[in-house]
Design a protein around this motif. Structure first.
Motif, mmCIF file in Angstrom:
data_model
loop_
_atom_site.group_PDB
_atom_site.id
_atom_site.type_symbol
_atom_site.label_atom_id
_atom_site.label_comp_id
_atom_site.label_asym_id
_atom_site.label_seq_id
_atom_site.Cartn_x
_atom_site.Cartn_y
_atom_site.Cartn_z
ATOM 1 N N VAL A 158 0.862 -1.182 0.000
ATOM 2 C CA VAL A 158 0.000 0.000 0.000
ATOM 3 C C VAL A 158 0.900 1.234 0.000
ATOM 4 C CG1 VAL A 158 -0.157 0.123 2.531
ATOM 5 C CG2 VAL A 158 -2.069 0.942 1.146
ATOM 6 N N GLY A 159 0.360 2.370 -0.406
ATOM 7 C CA GLY A 159 1.151 3.583 -0.494
ATOM 8 C C GLY A 159 1.741 4.023 0.837
ATOM 9 N N THR A 160 2.726 4.904 0.778
ATOM 10 C CA THR A 160 3.391 5.377 1.984
ATOM 11 C C THR A 160 3.302 6.897 2.080
ATOM 12 O OG1 THR A 160 5.547 5.576 0.889
ATOM 13 C CG2 THR A 160 5.026 3.461 1.928
ATOM 14 N N GLU A 161 3.225 7.406 3.308
ATOM 15 C CA GLU A 161 3.173 8.848 3.556
ATOM 16 C C GLU A 161 3.976 9.125 4.819
ATOM 17 O OE1 GLU A 161 2.118 12.739 2.665
ATOM 18 O OE2 GLU A 161 1.449 10.983 1.517
ATOM 19 N N TYR A 162 5.176 9.688 4.649
ATOM 20 C CA TYR A 162 6.033 9.983 5.797
ATOM 21 C C TYR A 162 5.618 11.316 6.401
ATOM 22 C CZ TYR A 162 10.219 10.755 8.615
ATOM 23 O OH TYR A 162 11.082 10.987 9.657
ATOM 24 N N VAL A 163 5.409 11.346 7.745
ATOM 25 C CA VAL A 163 4.871 12.560 8.369
ATOM 26 C C VAL A 163 5.769 13.155 9.446
ATOM 27 C CG1 VAL A 163 2.458 12.132 7.830
ATOM 28 C CG2 VAL A 163 3.442 11.115 9.900
ATOM 29 N N GLY A 164 6.987 12.619 9.623
ATOM 30 C CA GLY A 164 7.901 13.294 10.528
ATOM 31 C C GLY A 164 8.745 12.395 11.396
ATOM 32 N N GLU A 165 9.787 12.991 11.985
ATOM 33 C CA GLU A 165 10.723 12.257 12.839
ATOM 34 C C GLU A 165 10.108 11.847 14.178
ATOM 35 O OE1 GLU A 165 13.926 11.340 12.436
ATOM 36 O OE2 GLU A 165 14.452 12.288 10.533
ATOM 37 N N ASP A 166 9.120 12.608 14.647
ATOM 38 C CA ASP A 166 8.456 12.260 15.905
ATOM 39 C C ASP A 166 7.735 10.927 15.724
ATOM 40 O OD1 ASP A 166 6.592 11.981 18.019
ATOM 41 O OD2 ASP A 166 6.411 14.148 18.245
ATOM 42 N N PRO A 167 8.125 9.883 16.480
ATOM 43 C CA PRO A 167 7.505 8.567 16.275
ATOM 44 C C PRO A 167 6.001 8.547 16.511
ATOM 45 C CG PRO A 167 9.490 8.385 17.624
ATOM 46 C CD PRO A 167 9.177 9.848 17.508
ATOM 47 N N GLY A 168 5.485 9.541 17.256
ATOM 48 C CA GLY A 168 4.059 9.572 17.537
ATOM 49 C C GLY A 168 3.204 10.179 16.444
ATOM 50 N N PHE A 169 3.838 10.767 15.424
ATOM 51 C CA PHE A 169 3.067 11.499 14.424
ATOM 52 C C PHE A 169 2.207 10.599 13.533
ATOM 53 C CE2 PHE A 169 5.046 15.997 13.874
ATOM 54 C CZ PHE A 169 4.710 16.271 15.187
ATOM 55 N N ALA A 170 2.658 9.389 13.246
ATOM 56 C CA ALA A 170 1.831 8.496 12.418
ATOM 57 C C ALA A 170 0.533 8.177 13.138
ATOM 58 C CB ALA A 170 2.595 7.213 12.089
ATOM 59 N N ALA A 171 0.631 7.820 14.413
ATOM 60 C CA ALA A 171 -0.565 7.523 15.195
ATOM 61 C C ALA A 171 -1.446 8.757 15.332
ATOM 62 C CB ALA A 171 -0.174 6.996 16.576
ATOM 63 N N LEU A 172 -0.816 9.924 15.511
ATOM 64 C CA LEU A 172 -1.582 11.162 15.647
ATOM 65 C C LEU A 172 -2.370 11.461 14.378
ATOM 66 C CD1 LEU A 172 -2.219 13.656 17.380
ATOM 67 C CD2 LEU A 172 -0.213 14.758 16.366
ATOM 68 N N HIS A 173 -1.711 11.341 13.222
ATOM 69 C CA HIS A 173 -2.400 11.580 11.951
ATOM 70 C C HIS A 173 -3.507 10.541 11.737
ATOM 71 C CE1 HIS A 173 0.923 14.279 11.094
ATOM 72 N NE2 HIS A 173 0.352 14.640 9.967
ATOM 73 N N ASP A 174 -3.222 9.299 12.066
ATOM 74 C CA ASP A 174 -4.182 8.202 11.919
ATOM 75 C C ASP A 174 -5.452 8.503 12.707
ATOM 76 O OD1 ASP A 174 -5.425 5.733 11.623
ATOM 77 O OD2 ASP A 174 -4.084 4.679 12.981
#
Length: 293
Positions: A158-174
């Motif tokens: 599936v596609g990828t979208e990098y959102v930052g060095e902060d490890p919590g940002f993927a969960a936050l965006h999700d």
């Protein structure tokens, strides 16, 4: 050496629920050597028949390759599965749904054990995996170096979208996107409830509702611009005072149709509170500030 002859990166996958199994099959179909582990071994049988190597323990799966993808029930499951497992030199990609705080803590946990870490938030359901035109993708956050190094193999399912060095940002965006989705679902539920007892065909009503929601969706860009500038009066189409004045009509209609207004009242109350403390010429953007604690 042709592109087709370039060796594919091995993947170790922990977790074979509906999402894990879908991920596994796309990597197998693309020719990536795959080692899988699941707490319930029977779930691995079908994948073994398709070419996956089945590990008898999480530790054995981790040891099989450098890229370890985890897709388990929750953060506690991740800690339990990897308890005591040697992670030194491993690239750990955690696709388990967690909170931002749990993701940050898990990143520190992994780094203390000698692993590089990426956290992921999957914005797709299993049928979308391996189907590029479905539009699904995964938010990734954490080590940019690791993301760039593993990007090609991570993009296979599936596609990828990098959102930052902060490890919590993927969960936050999700969670932010899914929260908006549930808010939309709440509005959809109220809309269908209003017409439920009337002589209105819900199938005929549905495209009207979908088209209207699609037309309203671009307003998020105006909200974002207002939040960034701090000026909530720029580009206002229907100001806060006018919208608050109209809320009794929505409540009265619900009452008249025998529909609970419990999905609407909290938002209407926030609108009224903002009107009491802000400007009636604003947009609805000020409600965002009322939610901050």
């Amino acid at each position: 050496m042709t592109q087709n002859n370039i060796p594919k990166s091995p993947v170790s996958l922990l977790g074979l629920g509906a999402m894990g199994a879908a991920l596994a099959r796309t990597w197998l179909a693309a020719g990536h050597p795959l080692t899988v582990w699941n707490r319930t071994p029977a779930r691995a049988e079908a994948l073994a028949a398709e070419g996956a190597k089945v590990a008898d323990s999480a530790a054995a799966a981790v040891a099989a390759g450098g890229l370890v993808v985890v897709c388990l029930l929750d953060d506690e499951s991740v800690g339990s599965a990897l308890d005591g497992v040697d992670l030194v030199g491993k690239d750990l990609v955690n696709l388990t749904t967690t909170t931002p705080a749990q993701a940050r803590a898990r990143a520190s946990w992994a780094e203390e054990r000698g692993a590089r870490y990426l956290d992921g938030g999957i914005m797709a359901v299993p049928p979308m995996i391996g189907v590029p035109e479905a539009g699904g993708y995964v938010f990734y956050s954490g080590s940019r170096e690791l993301f760039e190094m593993r990007r090609t193999v991570l993009a296979v399912p599936v596609g990828t979208e990098y959102v930052g060095e902060d490890p919590g940002f993927a969960a936050l965006h999700d969670v932010a996107l899914l929260s908006a989705m549930y808010g939309m679902f709440a509005g959809v539920a109220h809309a269908f409830a209003l017409v439920r007892r009337a002589d209105v065909d819900p199938v005929a009503f549905a495209p009207l509702l979908a088209d209207f929601l699609s037309a309203m969706a671009p307003s998020v860009h105006r909200t974002a611009a207002q939040l960034k500038s701090g000026d909530y009066t720029t580009g206002v189409v229907s100001n806060l005072a006018m919208q608050v004045a109209g809320t009794p009509t929505f409540l009265a209609t619900a009452e008249g149709e025998g529909v609970s207004a419990e999905l609407l009242r909290p938002y209407f109350e926030l609108m009224r509170r903002r009107l009491d403390t802000g400007s009636g010429q604003e947009d609805l953007t000020g409600v965002v500030d009322l939610l901050l604690r």
